[in-house]
Design an enzyme around this catalytic site. Sequence first.
Site, PDB file in Angstrom:
ATOM      1  N   ASP A 129       0.778  -0.810   0.088  1.00  0.00           N
ATOM      2  CA  ASP A 129      -0.114   0.298  -0.283  1.00  0.00           C
ATOM      3  C   ASP A 129       0.757   1.412  -0.453  1.00  0.00           C
ATOM      4  OD1 ASP A 129      -2.094   2.038   0.351  1.00  0.00           O
ATOM      5  OD2 ASP A 129      -2.761   1.251   1.920  1.00  0.00           O
ATOM      6  N   ASN A 173      -3.212   1.994  12.372  1.00  0.00           N
ATOM      7  CA  ASN A 173      -3.999   1.519  12.917  1.00  0.00           C
ATOM      8  C   ASN A 173      -4.256   0.124  12.699  1.00  0.00           C
ATOM      9  OD1 ASN A 173      -7.216   0.616  12.004  1.00  0.00           O
ATOM     10  ND2 ASN A 173      -6.463  -0.226  10.537  1.00  0.00           N
ATOM     11  N   HIS A 174      -3.003  -0.281  11.902  1.00  0.00           N
ATOM     12  CA  HIS A 174      -2.397  -1.583  11.045  1.00  0.00           C
ATOM     13  C   HIS A 174      -1.960  -2.158  11.302  1.00  0.00           C
ATOM     14  CE1 HIS A 174      -3.659   1.187   7.600  1.00  0.00           C
ATOM     15  NE2 HIS A 174      -2.528   0.714   7.576  1.00  0.00           N
ATOM     16  N   GLN A 182      -2.725  -5.593   5.481  1.00  0.00           N
ATOM     17  CA  GLN A 182      -2.775  -4.561   6.574  1.00  0.00           C
ATOM     18  C   GLN A 182      -3.265  -5.187   7.703  1.00  0.00           C
ATOM     19  OE1 GLN A 182      -4.105  -2.075   3.742  1.00  0.00           O
ATOM     20  NE2 GLN A 182      -2.066  -1.033   4.086  1.00  0.00           N
ATOM     21  N   ASP A 188      -4.835  -5.296  11.151  1.00  0.00           N
ATOM     22  CA  ASP A 188      -5.194  -4.334  12.052  1.00  0.00           C
ATOM     23  C   ASP A 188      -4.823  -4.452  13.542  1.00  0.00           C
ATOM     24  OD1 ASP A 188      -7.061  -3.264  10.805  1.00  0.00           O
ATOM     25  OD2 ASP A 188      -8.469  -2.449  12.315  1.00  0.00           O
ATOM     26  N   ARG A 203       0.377  13.725  10.787  1.00  0.00           N
ATOM     27  CA  ARG A 203      -1.141  13.370  10.040  1.00  0.00           C
ATOM     28  C   ARG A 203      -1.542  11.606  10.608  1.00  0.00           C
ATOM     29  NH1 ARG A 203      -2.835   9.070   6.631  1.00  0.00           N
ATOM     30  NH2 ARG A 203      -3.934   9.972   5.467  1.00  0.00           N
ATOM     31  N   ASP A 242      -3.201   8.288  10.613  1.00  0.00           N
ATOM     32  CA  ASP A 242      -4.153   8.009   9.385  1.00  0.00           C
ATOM     33  C   ASP A 242      -5.521   7.072   9.584  1.00  0.00           C
ATOM     34  OD1 ASP A 242      -3.451   6.838   6.363  1.00  0.00           O
ATOM     35  OD2 ASP A 242      -3.753   4.534   8.010  1.00  0.00           O
ATOM     36  N   LEU A 248      -8.876   2.869  13.831  1.00  0.00           N
ATOM     37  CA  LEU A 248      -7.757   3.363  15.203  1.00  0.00           C
ATOM     38  C   LEU A 248      -8.276   2.970  16.153  1.00  0.00           C
ATOM     39  CD1 LEU A 248      -4.605   4.013  16.033  1.00  0.00           C
ATOM     40  CD2 LEU A 248      -5.046   5.566  16.450  1.00  0.00           C
ATOM     41  N   GLU A 265      -6.903  11.994   9.873  1.00  0.00           N
ATOM     42  CA  GLU A 265      -8.094  11.550   8.695  1.00  0.00           C
ATOM     43  C   GLU A 265      -8.971  10.690   9.616  1.00  0.00           C
ATOM     44  OE1 GLU A 265      -7.433   9.018   4.835  1.00  0.00           O
ATOM     45  OE2 GLU A 265      -6.971   8.620   7.082  1.00  0.00           O
ATOM     46  N   HIS A 302      -3.371  12.494  -1.726  1.00  0.00           N
ATOM     47  CA  HIS A 302      -2.164  11.795  -2.222  1.00  0.00           C
ATOM     48  C   HIS A 302      -3.764  10.157  -2.670  1.00  0.00           C
ATOM     49  CE1 HIS A 302      -3.489  10.303   2.264  1.00  0.00           C
ATOM     50  NE2 HIS A 302      -2.711   9.320   1.744  1.00  0.00           N
TER      51      HIS A 302
HETATM   52  C1  GLC Z   1      -5.353   6.107   4.859  1.00  0.00           C
HETATM   53  C2  GLC Z   1      -4.878   6.814   3.664  1.00  0.00           C
HETATM   54  C3  GLC Z   1      -4.541   5.648   2.460  1.00  0.00           C
HETATM   55  C4  GLC Z   1      -3.922   4.590   2.893  1.00  0.00           C
HETATM   56  C5  GLC Z   1      -4.667   3.810   3.884  1.00  0.00           C
HETATM   57  C6  GLC Z   1      -4.074   2.610   4.805  1.00  0.00           C
HETATM   58  O1  GLC Z   1      -6.739   6.303   4.711  1.00  0.00           O
HETATM   59  O2  GLC Z   1      -4.697   8.139   3.263  1.00  0.00           O
HETATM   60  O3  GLC Z   1      -3.304   5.710   1.663  1.00  0.00           O
HETATM   61  O4  GLC Z   1      -3.787   3.902   1.759  1.00  0.00           O
HETATM   62  O5  GLC Z   1      -5.258   4.790   4.911  1.00  0.00           O
HETATM   63  O6  GLC Z   1      -3.383   3.146   5.524  1.00  0.00           O
END
Ligand code: GLC
Length: 557
Positions: free
Chosen positions: A65, A107-108, A173, A175, A203, A205, A210, A247, A316
């Site tokens: 990712d 989160n993961h 990924q 969790d 930042r 994620d 999470l 986010e 992004h």
């Molecule tokens: C967030 C990021 C994204 C990523 C995802 C998993 O949404 O912005 O790019 O793939 O988390 O970490």
Amino acid sequence: MRITDTSDLWWKNAVLYCLDVETFLDSDADGQGDFQGLSQRVDYLADLGVTCLWLMPFYPSPGVDDGYDISDFYAVDPDLGTFGDFVEFIRMARDRGMRVIIDLVVNHTSDQHPWFQSARASRDSPYRDWYVWADEPPADGPQGVTFPDKEVSLWQYDEVAGQYYLHRFYRSQPDLNVANPKVRDEIAKIILFWAALGVSGFRVDAVPFLIETLPSDKSQIPDPHEFLRHLRSLLNRRTGEAILLGEVNLTHEDQRKFFASPEGGGQELTMQFDFIGMQALYLAMARQDASPLIRAIADRPPISVENQWATFVRNHDELTLDKLTLGEREEVFRAFGPKPEMQLYGRGLRRRIPTMLKGDMQRIRMVYSLLLSLPGTPVLFYGEEIGMGENLAEDGRLAVRTPMQWTPEPGGGFTTADPAAIVRPFPKGAWSPKRVNVADQRDDPDSLYSFVRQLIRFYRECPELGWGTFSALESPDAAVFAHRSDWEDRSVIALHNLSPRAVTVTLTLDGVTKRTKLHDVLRPGITPVDAKGAFTIELDGYGYRWLRHQPDGTLPI
Ligand code: GLC
């Protein structure tokens, strides 16, 4: 509140710039960007005027990712540099007056992370409970697949483990289990580790995922928001200036509880992206009608003075339109990305602004003027300042993550490596480095680069925008987005014409009781206001104006 307060809560009128070290500048001709390359461009960034850099993940990762699958939270990917390179870069940025925040993706982990490898190997592993396992996917568990092109379920059966594990994103990924106090401690340790190396925040994620726990975890962690409050106060104690920019792609109402606890006491995230505002902006542009944007901004929940909204028009990921209705989404798709290859997951666009707006420079400028004048702190994605396009030949979200275009050469001034070795191919044709690059634009006063740089300067010189209170001005023409930001006894009024028609509008400023004047911010000019607060403005098609109102006899800040 005084102008000097703006240096205290620095994020309230910062200009953020998101970049990926891997695609910014290659210093060792291997085709990949690196920290030494980035350090060579610190002066470029300082000159552009951005005040805070957000680095996308630069940690060791199998790259499933694009680095958001991390296999070591306490290291720098050796392809990008060493810890020494990282710390030198931070020091350089600070020296040039810029702060650095980094992506915190907890989160993961990657499934290659030693924690997961240990966890899956045995039920007795000390790491087993660091992830979320189930014999059968629970019916009352989380719902909704994030990447519907590759995944059909949030649960993956692991042969080695003999159980299913939860993965909000790709199956590679898994969790982390934040109901486990050891995981929470480790996340705090990661944050404080990077804070000690000099970063000014994170930042964060995927925050809602999470802190998401299974219903069965309630006894272990009755209120997962408590965890965010804990992180916030830890950071406050170690480094008072560090921010958490989250986010949180939820409704405005749901975002509210991520700023502060319901009782209004403990702080959680310092800032959150305004995904709702961003989506409304695209709908308003597609319709050439300001009302969706007015509604969205007016609908933001109130926040405390220390909190802030992060505004953006590109990031992004896919440009998500997930909070629009299906019909509204179709309108935006029709206007800005009608072909299936321009869309992603049925909910977003994988294009950059200049291509979506068919290279219409006036309209592109209007969008950035709008972004920088919205209440909040603007976040730019690298390359926006020169109008980079995307490469649709790349997979999924990678289309907008092509290397920075510095010069017209085939390597774009990004690298001297063989084109075949470049981390990701540049767009071709009208959007290639030959046609769109920093070198051609930097000294051209009429370029998009010069325009964006100027907007950044004006945004910084108008603390009314980052700090002020928003209200919409009633416009007789639906295509005109007219708003004011009031701070102390001053206001900035901004007008944006979302349509290609030239318009003349008469607007009224409440609270004005005698004749006064509005001063143009973006160019010289004065507009008279009558004793009832009425003033008349002409706007070209896709025109924009910023006007300042301040007490008579005072100078602009
Ligand atoms: C967030 C990021 C994204 C990523 C995802 C998993 O949404 O912005 O790019 O793939 O988390 O970490």
